[in-house]
Every structure is written in structure tokens, then in C-alpha cells.
Scaffold this motif. Sequence first.
Motif, PDB file in Angstrom:
ATOM      1  N   ARG A  37       0.804  -1.231   0.000  1.00 28.28           N
ATOM      2  CA  ARG A  37       0.000   0.000   0.000  1.00 28.28           C
ATOM      3  C   ARG A  37       0.829   1.269   0.000  1.00 28.28           C
ATOM      4  N   VAL A  53      -4.805  -2.592  -7.573  1.00 26.59           N
ATOM      5  CA  VAL A  53      -3.874  -2.619  -6.450  1.00 26.59           C
ATOM      6  C   VAL A  53      -4.423  -3.568  -5.393  1.00 26.59           C
ATOM      7  N   PRO A  58      -6.042  -0.327   3.151  1.00 23.01           N
ATOM      8  CA  PRO A  58      -6.234   0.651   2.074  1.00 23.01           C
ATOM      9  C   PRO A  58      -4.945   1.417   1.776  1.00 23.01           C
ATOM     10  N   THR A  69      -8.977  -0.809  -6.058  1.00 24.79           N
ATOM     11  CA  THR A  69      -8.315  -1.404  -4.897  1.00 24.79           C
ATOM     12  C   THR A  69      -9.000  -2.701  -4.508  1.00 24.79           C
TER      13      THR A  69
END
Length: 147
Positions: A37, A53, A58, A69
Amino acid sequence: PGWRPGPGDDWHETASLDEAAAALPALGRRVFLTTGRLGLAAFAPYDALHFLVRSVEPPEPPLPRDVETLLDRGPYTVDGETALLRAHRIDVLVTKDSGGAATAAKLTAARALSLPVVIVRRPEPPPGVTVVADVAAVLARLGLPDG
């Protein structure tokens, strides 16, 4: 130990996240980014790319403009990674060389799908630091019996 490419792998080894990001436009437009991250700022300038990602927590800004994400924690399977790469139409994988078999599923899936992989190499250890591959090597280095 770090990963080593095998037959059929299309690896592009880099020394940093910035170098990895710079390699992407020539390799693909839909990127599966598994570098963690932190450090996503290196990829933020690449507006023409789509990033998936994956991280446990997060990601923190700055982020690429076109980012999706996926919050998830392994272990992952080759079948699951292959399905993920297909479902998101990924055409290039970016990862850090974390070594070990547990994280190799994504590499096996990329090989099966003939995808290029950008690998961010581990930094060299500082002078005077010895790196060993397993517990037996640590014990041997310390002059202790194995077992």
C-alpha cells in the motif's frame, strides 16, 4: 531466497518502484500492482494505465488516477490468481521480490497467461551483513549444531 525466473517467464527486473513504473507503458495498460500500500506515488503520473492494487490495508495517496483497490490477504492459489488476472483483463504484473513459495502463485499464473512481470529487486544488504537462505545456514554460520 529471492525468486528466479523459469522457462516461459517474461521478467523485467528493476531496482526501484520508480524504475518499475517507468517500464510499464511499454509492457501493458492494465496493471496488477502487488507492491503493497505504500509507494504508490511512483505510479501516480501514469494516467494512461489502469491499476488493480491489492493490499491488506487501504493504500495511501497519492494514487494513480485510474485505480481499483482489492483489499485481500493471502495465501493465494494459482487457480485463484489466474482467475483474478483474467477477470480484470490484466496484461502486466508488478511485484516486489519477496521470495518464498507462498507468494509465487501470482508468478505461476502470469507465466501460464504469458504476461510480463516487473520485479522490483531486493536492495543489496549493507556492507558486513551476511544473508543466508534458511535456518540450517544460520545455525552453521553461528557454529551451532543443526537440530
